[in-house]
Design a protein around this motif. Sequence first.
Motif, short mmCIF file in Angstrom:
data_model
loop_
_atom_site.label_atom_id
_atom_site.label_comp_id
_atom_site.label_asym_id
_atom_site.label_seq_id
_atom_site.Cartn_x
_atom_site.Cartn_y
_atom_site.Cartn_z
N TRP A 155 -73.27 -21.61 -69.50
CA TRP A 155 -72.83 -23.00 -69.73
C TRP A 155 -73.33 -23.91 -68.60
O TRP A 155 -73.80 -25.02 -68.86
CB TRP A 155 -71.30 -23.08 -69.83
N LEU A 156 -73.21 -23.46 -67.35
CA LEU A 156 -73.68 -24.27 -66.23
C LEU A 156 -75.17 -24.57 -66.35
O LEU A 156 -75.60 -25.71 -66.19
CB LEU A 156 -73.40 -23.56 -64.90
N ASP A 157 -75.97 -23.54 -66.65
CA ASP A 157 -77.41 -23.73 -66.78
C ASP A 157 -77.74 -24.70 -67.92
O ASP A 157 -78.58 -25.58 -67.76
CB ASP A 157 -78.12 -22.39 -67.03
N ALA A 158 -77.07 -24.54 -69.04
CA ALA A 158 -77.36 -25.39 -70.21
C ALA A 158 -76.98 -26.84 -69.94
O ALA A 158 -77.75 -27.76 -70.24
CB ALA A 158 -76.61 -24.86 -71.44
N ILE A 159 -75.81 -27.07 -69.35
CA ILE A 159 -75.37 -28.44 -69.05
C ILE A 159 -76.30 -29.08 -68.03
O ILE A 159 -76.70 -30.24 -68.17
CB ILE A 159 -73.90 -28.47 -68.58
N ARG A 160 -76.67 -28.33 -67.01
CA ARG A 160 -77.59 -28.86 -65.98
C ARG A 160 -78.96 -29.18 -66.58
O ARG A 160 -79.57 -30.19 -66.22
CB ARG A 160 -77.72 -27.87 -64.83
N LEU A 161 -79.44 -28.34 -67.48
CA LEU A 161 -80.73 -28.60 -68.13
C LEU A 161 -80.67 -29.89 -68.94
O LEU A 161 -81.54 -30.75 -68.80
CB LEU A 161 -81.11 -27.44 -69.05
N VAL A 162 -79.64 -30.05 -69.76
CA VAL A 162 -79.52 -31.26 -70.58
C VAL A 162 -79.37 -32.49 -69.70
O VAL A 162 -79.98 -33.52 -69.96
CB VAL A 162 -78.33 -31.14 -71.57
N TYR A 163 -78.59 -32.38 -68.62
CA TYR A 163 -78.42 -33.53 -67.74
C TYR A 163 -79.74 -33.88 -67.04
O TYR A 163 -80.07 -35.06 -66.90
CB TYR A 163 -77.33 -33.29 -66.70
N THR A 164 -80.48 -32.88 -66.60
CA THR A 164 -81.77 -33.13 -65.94
C THR A 164 -82.73 -33.84 -66.89
O THR A 164 -83.41 -34.79 -66.51
CB THR A 164 -82.39 -31.82 -65.44
N ILE A 165 -82.77 -33.40 -68.14
CA ILE A 165 -83.63 -34.05 -69.13
C ILE A 165 -83.17 -35.48 -69.36
O ILE A 165 -83.98 -36.41 -69.42
CB ILE A 165 -83.65 -33.23 -70.44
N TYR A 166 -81.85 -35.69 -69.43
CA TYR A 166 -81.32 -37.05 -69.58
C TYR A 166 -81.69 -37.91 -68.37
O TYR A 166 -82.15 -39.05 -68.52
CB TYR A 166 -79.79 -37.01 -69.74
N ALA A 167 -81.51 -37.38 -67.17
CA ALA A 167 -81.76 -38.15 -65.94
C ALA A 167 -83.23 -38.55 -65.82
O ALA A 167 -83.54 -39.57 -65.22
CB ALA A 167 -81.32 -37.35 -64.72
N ARG A 168 -84.10 -37.76 -66.39
CA ARG A 168 -85.54 -38.08 -66.34
C ARG A 168 -85.99 -38.92 -67.52
O ARG A 168 -87.17 -39.18 -67.69
CB ARG A 168 -86.34 -36.79 -66.26
N GLY A 169 -85.03 -39.33 -68.35
CA GLY A 169 -85.36 -40.22 -69.46
C GLY A 169 -86.07 -39.55 -70.61
O GLY A 169 -86.77 -40.21 -71.37
N LYS A 170 -85.87 -38.25 -70.78
CA LYS A 170 -86.58 -37.51 -71.82
C LYS A 170 -85.65 -37.01 -72.92
O LYS A 170 -85.96 -36.06 -73.62
CB LYS A 170 -87.35 -36.33 -71.21
N THR A 171 -84.51 -37.65 -73.08
CA THR A 171 -83.56 -37.22 -74.10
C THR A 171 -84.17 -37.28 -75.50
O THR A 171 -83.88 -36.44 -76.34
CB THR A 171 -82.29 -38.10 -74.04
N ASP A 172 -85.03 -38.26 -75.74
CA ASP A 172 -85.66 -38.38 -77.06
C ASP A 172 -86.54 -37.17 -77.37
O ASP A 172 -86.59 -36.72 -78.52
CB ASP A 172 -86.46 -39.67 -77.15
N VAL A 173 -87.20 -36.62 -76.37
CA VAL A 173 -88.03 -35.42 -76.58
C VAL A 173 -87.13 -34.25 -76.97
O VAL A 173 -87.40 -33.54 -77.93
CB VAL A 173 -88.84 -35.07 -75.31
N LEU A 174 -86.03 -34.07 -76.22
CA LEU A 174 -85.09 -33.02 -76.52
C LEU A 174 -84.49 -33.19 -77.90
O LEU A 174 -84.42 -32.25 -78.69
CB LEU A 174 -83.99 -32.99 -75.45
N ALA A 175 -84.08 -34.40 -78.22
CA ALA A 175 -83.48 -34.67 -79.53
C ALA A 175 -84.44 -34.37 -80.66
O ALA A 175 -84.06 -33.78 -81.68
CB ALA A 175 -83.02 -36.13 -79.60
N SER A 176 -85.70 -34.74 -80.51
CA SER A 176 -86.66 -34.52 -81.59
C SER A 176 -86.92 -33.04 -81.81
O SER A 176 -87.13 -32.60 -82.93
CB SER A 176 -87.97 -35.25 -81.30
N ILE A 177 -86.84 -32.25 -80.75
CA ILE A 177 -87.09 -30.82 -80.89
C ILE A 177 -85.91 -30.11 -81.51
O ILE A 177 -86.08 -29.26 -82.39
CB ILE A 177 -87.47 -30.22 -79.53
N ILE A 178 -84.70 -30.44 -81.11
CA ILE A 178 -83.54 -29.70 -81.65
C ILE A 178 -83.08 -30.20 -83.00
O ILE A 178 -82.40 -29.49 -83.71
CB ILE A 178 -82.37 -29.65 -80.65
N THR A 179 -83.45 -31.41 -83.36
CA THR A 179 -83.02 -31.93 -84.67
C THR A 179 -84.09 -31.82 -85.73
O THR A 179 -83.82 -32.12 -86.89
CB THR A 179 -82.55 -33.39 -84.56
N SER A 180 -85.30 -31.43 -85.36
CA SER A 180 -86.36 -31.34 -86.38
C SER A 180 -86.41 -29.97 -87.01
O SER A 180 -85.88 -29.03 -86.58
CB SER A 180 -87.72 -31.67 -85.76
#
Length: 180
Positions: A155-180
């Motif tokens: 859980w710690l690794d997953a939350i930190r990964l998602v937060y790091t992606i958010y902090a770098r402004g790449k949430t849209d990349v993550l969203a497109s991969i997990i929702t496609s």
Amino acid sequence: MSGPFAIWSCYMYIVLSLELACFIFLLCVVYSSALKLVRSMLHLPHLKEGNMTAPPVENAIALHRDWKRTEFFLNHEALQQVIKVEQKQVSRSLSGTIAEVTNEENSAIRVEIPDIVSVSSCADLTLPPGAGLCIDTTHGPIFLIANSWESLNGWLDAIRLVYTIYARGKTDVLASIITS
């Protein structure tokens, strides 16, 4: 400014701008490639899901016996508790009276990714025994108990990964991969 220094300054500005653009493009490609690589291991459309023990939403300092083991999932937007609502059946008695169905709205724990300040493991006497997870948010801390220390690390690794992606402004990349 004029002369060679001004020309050189413009040249350096253009070079640095191009380097930054290349870096951002490469970052998108690396995130995209890495996420596509692990896509098959994800619990899509969630990045992680599993059970944790949580206090009642309205009482974060509840007695240990009031904490319940419930399902949680993590996606690109939030860590969300899943509340399963028990549905009552409509029945007709012999006298012809119909029992009313009541829809209970249960609130659930939801931690928005932008609200996260930090995440860490914790052990505190006020928490039930187990692998404690502390999520410090802009609204205050949220405490959960993972099933095991290994699960907590996941859980710690997953939350930190998602937060790091958010902090770098790449949430849209993550969203497109997990929702496609």
